[in-house]
Design a protein around this motif. Structure first.
Motif: not given
Ligand SMILES: Cc1ncc(COP(=O)(O)O)c(C=O)c1O
Length: 454
Positions: A258-260, A119-122, A288-290
């Protein structure tokens, strides 16, 4: 196993009291009866009582191709029949390899190396750990400080949360403090009266340079930034800010991450916004996400060839990036991502966003004529509608309560909102049409006006 059809909404809400949701008020577990969502199609979701609503936040900025895409369902089912799992340690699987190659092709510049995450956090956590690893390999163990910004959100692992800058969310939560530094929020609306926006931009870029100089360039590993601060309330930094920050990072040999997680995969009309919207080729991109449109959990960290090459030139001994997940490159998630990307290509979704975004912006900005709306910020298909009941006496708690009431009214009228404090953030599925934008903004207007009149 209970048959869903026999279970009432009330039953589900009772069972839900065992589900600790993200950002749960632990003193009030079970106190809130949440709307139960049971179905999704296109930009709509349906609750357990059969009410169909537009999904304003697009899940969690993630359901980019919309709900109910049979192609993704089929691809996932086919992959599950073929191979449900592989160990990413010793062997590989074709969907993950194909996806890595495809991401390298669509990513900007030399971001050709893909580290899959869950996911995004990881993805963010891995990027920061890679920055530390990189400097260790290069014999610079002191170069470990990270610079981020107030208002940023980067995730919920210890490290990514520490780099997040939503200050109220740090209360009662331990953070890494000795290595993480938060710059002031680059929010043009908060600049002093009379300050031209260009001067504000220069000041925010100087904040970065000054922090690097204060800590010492040989101590700073990375600057991490969302191009648009998403969960911070859709804060859009001034034009040129992202690019100028990148130049400062290059000047001091600080990695630019860049956190995309939100802005990639079409939200701003391009696969990645860094280069195509902001003119920057970062050292690393997190996403992640999209990537799977939320059909399955998956994230990815993209790393530039330059960083890999630098590590390769440090000698002949092996350099293990000892980091990874059981589910790195999960074949079923990768199959979902590939089918998702096929939809982007086949339906020309990036072009659709580019065509639709100006109308979305116009309609969202028209809401600013409602007295309680203090600002509307829009970029691509993401928007933040900020509310303030009394500008002379701003009170975030009161304004948050107001938006919860707006959300209740909008849900009754067919729109789910996502209030973040005093801002309703909107990031509908990218397939949204002009007519659906009219519906969405019409319901939102009615919700705001009705709540205001109460
Ligand atoms: C910019 C950004 N980075 C990281 C994250 C973390 O992603 P995840 O919730 O998939 O771990 C998010 C989640 O909303 C986010 O908006």
């Amino acid at each position: 196993m209970m048959d869903d059809n026999q279970v009432t909404t009330r039953d589900m809400q009772d069972m839900d009291t065992h589900f600790i949701h993200p950002w749960e008020d632990v003193t009030a577990i079970g106190a809130e009866a949440r709307t139960v969502i049971t179905h999704g199609d296109g930009i709509y979701i349906t609750d357990s009582d059969g009410n169909r609503m537009i999904d304003g936040p697009g899940g969690m900025w993630c359901v980019n191709v919309g709900y109910g895409r049979e192609e993704i369902v089929e691809a996932v089912a086919a992959q599950m029949r073929e191979l449900t799992y592989f160990s990413p340690w010793s062997v590989t699987a074709s969907p993950a390899a194909i996806l890595a190659d495809r991401l390298a092709t669509i990513a900007p510049g030399d971001l050709n190396n893909v580290f899959f995450t869950t996911g995004g956090s990881t993805a963010v956590d891995s990027a920061l750990r890679f920055a530390f690893f990189y400097n260790n390999c290069l014999g610079r163990p002191e170069k470990k400080h990270i610079i981020s910004r107030i208002g940023a959100y980067h995730g919920s692992t210890y490290l990514s949360a520490s780099c997040s800058g939503k200050l109220p969310e740090k209360i009662n939560m331990d953070m890494i403090e000795d290595r993480v530094h938060l710059l002031p929020k680059p929010n043009p609306a908060e600049r002093p009266d009379g300050m031209p926006i260009e001067a504000f931009c220069t000041e925010k870029v100087a904040d970065l340079e000054n922090k690097i100089l204060e800590l010492g360039p040989d101590k700073v590993a990375a600057f991490i930034a969302e191009p648009v601060l998403a969960s911070g309330g859709v804060i859009i930094p001034p034009d040129g800010y992202f690019k100028r920050c990148h130049e400062i990072c290059k000047k001091y040999d600080v990695l630019f991450i860049a956190d995309e997680v939100v802005t990639a995969f079409g939200r701003l009309g391009h696969y990645f916004a860094s280069k195509d919207v902001f003119g920057v080729e970062p050292d690393m991109i997190t996403t992640a996400k999209g990537l799977t449109s939320g059909y399955l959990p998956m994230g990815a960290l993209l790393i530039s060839d330059r960083l890999i090459a630098d590590i390769k030139t440090t000698g002949n001994s092996a350099k293990y990036f000892s980091s990874g997940f059981t589910y790195s490159g999960h074949p079923v998630a990768a199959a979902a991502a590939l089918a998702n990307l096929d939809i982007f290509e086949r339906d020309g979704l990036l072009g659709h966003v580019q065509k639709t975004a100006p109308y979305f912006e116009k309609c969202m900005k028209e809401l600013a004529d409602i007295p309680v709306v203090s600002e509307v910020r829009v970029n691509g298909l993401m928007a933040g509608v900020e509310c303030c009941l009394d500008p002379d006496h701003p009170d975030e708690e009161r304004d948050s309560g107001f938006l919860l009431e707006v959300d209740r009214i909008c849900q009754e009228n067919g729109l789910l909102l996502r209030p973040i404090y005093a801002t309703a953030v909107m990031s509908p599925p990218l397939t949204i049409t002009d007519t659906q934008i009219d519906d969405m903004t019409g319901i939102l207007r009615q919700g705001l006006e009705t709540a205001l009149a109460r």
